[in-house]
Structures are given as C-alpha cells and as structure tokens.
Design an enzyme around this catalytic site. Sequence first.
Site, PDB file in Angstrom:
ATOM      1  N   LYS A  59     -28.323 -12.267  -8.712  1.00  0.00           N
ATOM      2  CA  LYS A  59     -29.112 -11.036  -8.683  1.00  0.00           C
ATOM      3  C   LYS A  59     -28.665 -10.255  -7.456  1.00  0.00           C
ATOM      4  O   LYS A  59     -29.015 -10.584  -6.321  1.00  0.00           O
ATOM      5  CB  LYS A  59     -30.605 -11.331  -8.620  1.00  0.00           C
ATOM      6  CG  LYS A  59     -31.448 -10.059  -8.700  1.00  0.00           C
ATOM      7  CD  LYS A  59     -32.902 -10.374  -8.936  1.00  0.00           C
ATOM      8  CE  LYS A  59     -33.702  -9.109  -9.236  1.00  0.00           C
ATOM      9  NZ  LYS A  59     -33.689  -8.123  -8.160  1.00  0.00           N
TER      10      LYS A  59
ATOM     11  N   ASP B  39       0.829  -1.205   0.000  1.00  0.00           N
ATOM     12  CA  ASP B  39       0.000   0.000   0.000  1.00  0.00           C
ATOM     13  C   ASP B  39       0.865   1.257   0.000  1.00  0.00           C
ATOM     14  O   ASP B  39       0.561   2.249  -0.659  1.00  0.00           O
ATOM     15  CB  ASP B  39      -0.896   0.046   1.242  1.00  0.00           C
ATOM     16  CG  ASP B  39      -1.881  -1.106   1.250  1.00  0.00           C
ATOM     17  OD1 ASP B  39      -1.825  -1.929   0.308  1.00  0.00           O
ATOM     18  OD2 ASP B  39      -2.683  -1.183   2.191  1.00  0.00           O
ATOM     19  N   ALA B  40       1.962   1.197   0.757  1.00  0.00           N
ATOM     20  CA  ALA B  40       2.810   2.386   0.892  1.00  0.00           C
ATOM     21  C   ALA B  40       3.400   2.793  -0.453  1.00  0.00           C
ATOM     22  O   ALA B  40       3.568   3.978  -0.742  1.00  0.00           O
ATOM     23  CB  ALA B  40       3.929   2.113   1.893  1.00  0.00           C
TER      24      ALA B  40
ATOM     25  N   ARG C  13     -31.165   4.626 -12.103  1.00  0.00           N
ATOM     26  CA  ARG C  13     -32.168   4.136 -13.034  1.00  0.00           C
ATOM     27  C   ARG C  13     -33.366   5.096 -13.099  1.00  0.00           C
ATOM     28  O   ARG C  13     -33.927   5.316 -14.164  1.00  0.00           O
ATOM     29  CB  ARG C  13     -32.611   2.757 -12.552  1.00  0.00           C
ATOM     30  CG  ARG C  13     -33.710   2.167 -13.338  1.00  0.00           C
ATOM     31  CD  ARG C  13     -33.817   0.678 -13.016  1.00  0.00           C
ATOM     32  NE  ARG C  13     -34.906   0.106 -13.766  1.00  0.00           N
ATOM     33  CZ  ARG C  13     -36.144   0.032 -13.319  1.00  0.00           C
ATOM     34  NH1 ARG C  13     -36.430   0.467 -12.112  1.00  0.00           N
ATOM     35  NH2 ARG C  13     -37.095  -0.485 -14.063  1.00  0.00           N
TER      36      ARG C  13
END
Length: 695
Positions: free
Chosen positions: A125, A37-38, A146
Amino acid sequence: MTPDAKLPPAERAAALRELLHYHAHRYYVLDEPEIPDAEYDRLFRELQALEDTNPDLRTPDSPTQRVLGKVLEGFAPVRHTVPMLSIRTETDTEATGAVNFDARVRRELGLAEGDPPVEYAAELKFDGLAISLRYEDGVLVRAATRGNGEVGEDVTQNIRTINQIPLRLKGVKPPVLEVRGEVYIRRDDFDKLNERQRELIAQGHKNEKTFVNPRNAAAGAVRQLDPAIAARRPLSFFAYGLGEVHGWEVPDTHSALLDALQAMGQPVSSDRAVVQGAEGLVDFHRRMGEKRDSLPFDIDGIVYKVNSRALQQRLGFVTREPRWAVAHKYPAQEQMTLLRDIDVQVGRTGKLTPVAKLQPVFVGGTTVSNATLHNQDEITRKDVRIGDTVVVRRAGDVIPEVVSVVLDQRPPEVAAGEPFDLYQKLGGKCPVCGSDVEREEGEVDWRCSGGLFCGAQRKQAILHFAGRRMMDIEGLGDKLVDQLVDAGIVRTLPELYRLGVAKLAALDRMADKSAQNLVAALEKSKQTTLGRFLFSLGIRHVGETTAKDLAKHFGRLDRVMDASVDQLLEVPDVGPIVANSIHTFFAQPHNREVVEQLRAVGISWEEHEGAAGAPRPQVEGVTGKTFVLTGTLPTLAREDAKERIEAAGGKVSGSVSKKTDYVVAGEEAGSKLTKAQELGIAVIDEAQLLKLLNG
Ligand code: IVH
C-alpha cells in the site's frame, strides 16, 4: 543506433520516438540503462531539432513534449466514468487483521471450512496520491486526481513531467484504457528535496517551506499550478489497477492484470505475490514488515485483493468499498508524543543541532526518544516549545524528526511562556567546550567557535576524514575515535598516521590483530585521489561533488590552495559562498600546516594540469575510451576505479554495447562479461587497467 539519416523526416522522427521510449523505459522504470546518458541526450536533441524544422511531426506522445505546460489559474474538473473507490482499512496491525479479512471473504462466498483456500494478490500500500491515467489509442491524453471519487481534477500537465509514466503504452492501443495507481516520492528524493528547501529558506526565500512527509510533498507537487515547479519535484509512480476500459480484454486475475500493465511499460512494484488463504496473507504481511525499512519509499500497509476477477464480481461492493480488497496497516510512521526537553549536539563543523528529548514513543516499528529539530529557524517556524505535544516521524532508517506541534494540546503555562531560543538555552556557550557560539549573517545554524579545540568537532572531523568516500580508513569508527580523542592521543589529523601498533594495542578493548589491521588500513589510505583528499578535509560547503570538480578543474593541490575567490568561481557550480569558504579555509595557516603534514606522512595522489592550466596530458589508451566495470576487483573499489579512469580522460558506462572499448572484469563478473565476449570487446583485469592508467 541512430536511425538512418536517409529516412524521410516523418519516419526518422517515429524511429527516434520509438528508440527514446525504449531507453526511457529501461532507465526510469527498469533501472537498467542500456546506453550512456549522453547518447540518450543526443538522440533526444536530434528529435528536437527534427521537430523544430518540421513542427507537424511533433506528436503528443513525443518525449520532447513532457514539460510544456503554462501556469494554470486552477484545475478543470474531471468526471470519473468508473468511480475511484477507496478500500476498507484493517487497523488491527497484527496477523488477526489478515485472518479476519479472509474469514469475511469466505463467508460472503459461502465457502465451508473444508473448501480450498481463496487465492489472493498481495501488494504494497503505497503512501502517496491516487491518480487515474487515461490512454486513448495507446496515448496518454489525461491524468486526474481522485477528488471525491466521482469528480477529480485534471492534472495532466504535471503528471506528464513524471518520466516513469509512459506517454504511450507499449504493444497495445485500445480505444480507452485508464490505468490507476499511486504517485509518490522516494525517501532519498524527499530528503534531497527538503535539503534544497532548507537551503532556499537559508538564502532568504521567505515563501519556501520544508515538507512534512513524502506524501504531502507528492500531493502538493501534483496539485501545483505551475508545471515547471511540479517538474522539479521528484515524483515516481506505481500502477495497481484499472478504470474505464474499451477494446481491451481485461485478464482473469489481478496478478495477470499487473503483469499486463508492466508489459505495457507501466511501473509495477515487484514486491507483490499471489498467495493462498489467510496463512499466505499473514506471511506476506510479515515479510514486507521486515523489509519495510529498507524499501526506498514509504508504505503504510499491505493491500490484499481477491485474485480472481470472477470472484471479485461475485463479492461486489458495500457502499463505496469493494468487499474483495482490504488495506492491512502497519504501525504508523508518525506519532504524537511529549517534548520533554531540547538538547544540543555539536557537529563536525561546529554546527549546533537542537535535538528533541521525547517521551519514548513507538513509531515506524521502533521506540524513539530523540528526534532532530534541525536548527533554530525550523524551531521558530514550527514554534516548537518544551512541554508541547509534537508529531514525530520516523521512516526507513532516517533520523527521526519533529515535524509539527499539536497546538491545541499546548498547556497554558507553555503558551504563556516564550518561544524556544537556542542561544538563550546555551547561555551563548558551546555545551561541549564552552567556547562562544556564533551565527553568521544570513545563516540558519549557530556554531561553536572552538574549531578543533572543541572535542566534539575534533571527533567528527576525524570520522569525516576516515569516511568511506573520503580517505576510506577501515576500522576507524566512532568508539575508537572517542577513545583516541578523549585520551588526548590524537589531536590533529596527521597524528592518526603516527599511531603505531603498540600505541593502539594499549587501548582498552583493542586486540593486537585489530591494531595491526588499522595500521594497515591507514597505510592503504595514503594512496588516494585529489578529489577524495579535498573532500576529507571537511571544508565547509565542500561536498563530494564540489571536491571532485575542484580536483578536475585545478588538477593540483597547490593550485586549489592558492586560488583566489575569482579563480574558484570559475569552477562549474561553485558560487560565492562555496568559493569564500574554500578561500578562507586555505587562508588559515593552521589548515595549510595540516595539509603539509598530511603530505609529509605520505598521503599522495596523481596530480595533473587540470582544466585551469595547460591541456592535460593524455593518457595513451584511456583518453576518450569507454570502460565498463563488472564484478569485484581485487584492490580497487568500483568508485575508485571509476574516478581514476575519469581522471585519466576515459568514460565509465553502466552497460556493455558496441561502443564499449574495455570491460574491466573482476571476481563474479556476470552478464556484462558474457555480453562483452559475445560482442568481441576487450576484457581486461585490474592489473591491466592499472597499467593502462599508468601510461
Ligand atoms: S486499490 C478498488 N492498491 O489506498 C480498489 N490502492 O483507499 C482501489 N493505495 O486511494 C484501490 N496502494 O490511493 C489500491 N496497491 C494499492 C494501493 C492503493 C495505495 C491507495 C489508493 C487508495 C487508497 C485506498
């Protein structure tokens, strides 16, 4: 790794963007980070600095541009050129639901009985909120909800904050490509979110509330006018279809479309299959039904789609629904039922948790008769009363909870009565030990004041102490702890270590072998780390992370025990509530006594100077070195190995790169070992690691 510093700024910025896109995709979508991450942060800051000095290098798809929106007054309407349709729902949750759909499709296609089966793409779903992502020339330019299917809302600002959603498509840049999919919240993220909300409410933030379910929380976040708040909501995304497209050849099948979307960097669920006929659909529905509880997110069913696009076009639409797709439901994760009574459970720290006793109801695939009500404040906020009809939710393997009351079904006598009051219900006494119950100023929970005098608390304290992330005493489970406490054999933690094989074997249902194993496990647990030990003591508000931070900061137990509130406040992330709790804990002579006795039975760990004292002695060969762990080590759990390496000043990374100094390989080490060998990185075993750690 870092793009050549001699490159002209524009090229360097482009190279950095490319690299950051690549690593963000590995991290957020594939869940296979390649660099620590660093290192990612460093590249990110490098790009940021470059853009700060050359603002014209800032492009809309730059990873630095995810969070930048202003608080909006409202959302602008967006007309969907290709409407966002819904699909027909098959509410018959049995196999017949799939069989009926296949029969309809075959009829519409004019297939006879002897004709080959229809090929379907079967997928999950997702239970979230539908979103349309518009990419122009490969760059994300707009995201819309939507709405009514024709007109939605422009939620671009909020959607940009979702790290999983690529700001730029990989490999293609057609003039227009709309990707459609579902924004959702993972269950673990949802639990953390609600936990945080409960904390905020407890701290007096009156406008905050807990969320009823992940779908509502996701919908709320997407429609949040302040993008900074939306960015703090842990949203995820899955792509499952297309909207408007120009200049890109849409694949011939739905499954190939999903593959293509995945190749463009879109998150696509791997739980999908191409199946043949009704039989294939039924099988997928059953398989996913079995997997449903262990999925990290909620689904409310399966979606079947005719795989061939040509056949989809032949089938067409009825009103606003395609004839070529259907949603086949699973039993709902929320149900209504009668709340018969409210019981109270006593937790490890004396916390009194109200538990709903329900008329048994089938929800999320099992019968539920108990559900948590969390605390008095939640009961008050939801105005839950005995005799009410309530909504119960059970998703995954989490504890079922009462999420709301169906007010219009409240019987008149319940309406005429009083709101539920936990204190009154208990008559002010702990239901297990009869001690007074109390609630501190500003706290949401009532507690039993009995402490370890209370059998319930003693049991929970022992179970906590023995937990896997604490002292890790294998075989000390709740049944055994019940026996030990009820029979008065164990009253304090140190007494655990004075149990002999003989005493244990004399217990009901305890075989000699199990007794020996437990004694061995107790013996093994004595060698631990300061962080684990502090966590195991069950100090209120001290979780695993805080315990580790304390260990790191003070280095030695006596320093923690003797620290003033001010000194405790110097530990990163420790605030006044936590600092006071720790200080109060160690101010109690009986707690100090327990700690002394635990050390006397032989519990030990490595002590060092910690950040609070003189500089830590550097362990030659470990400090500053990067380790990668792979395979199963003979004695150390991966967490332990990691902890020890970090305590000695080393780093542990998830993947092998040229920067790796050592790969610690155990049994069944896989690709990381191969990679280490390819790169010529030192491979060591556990024994060699321990040698390094011991200086
Ligand atoms: S396809 C024309 N696939 O369910 C077909 N929808 O009414 C368009 N949903 O609003 C939808 N998972 O939000 C499709 N794998 C999936 C889905 C899915 C969830 C949602 C979607 C839509 C509703 C269907």
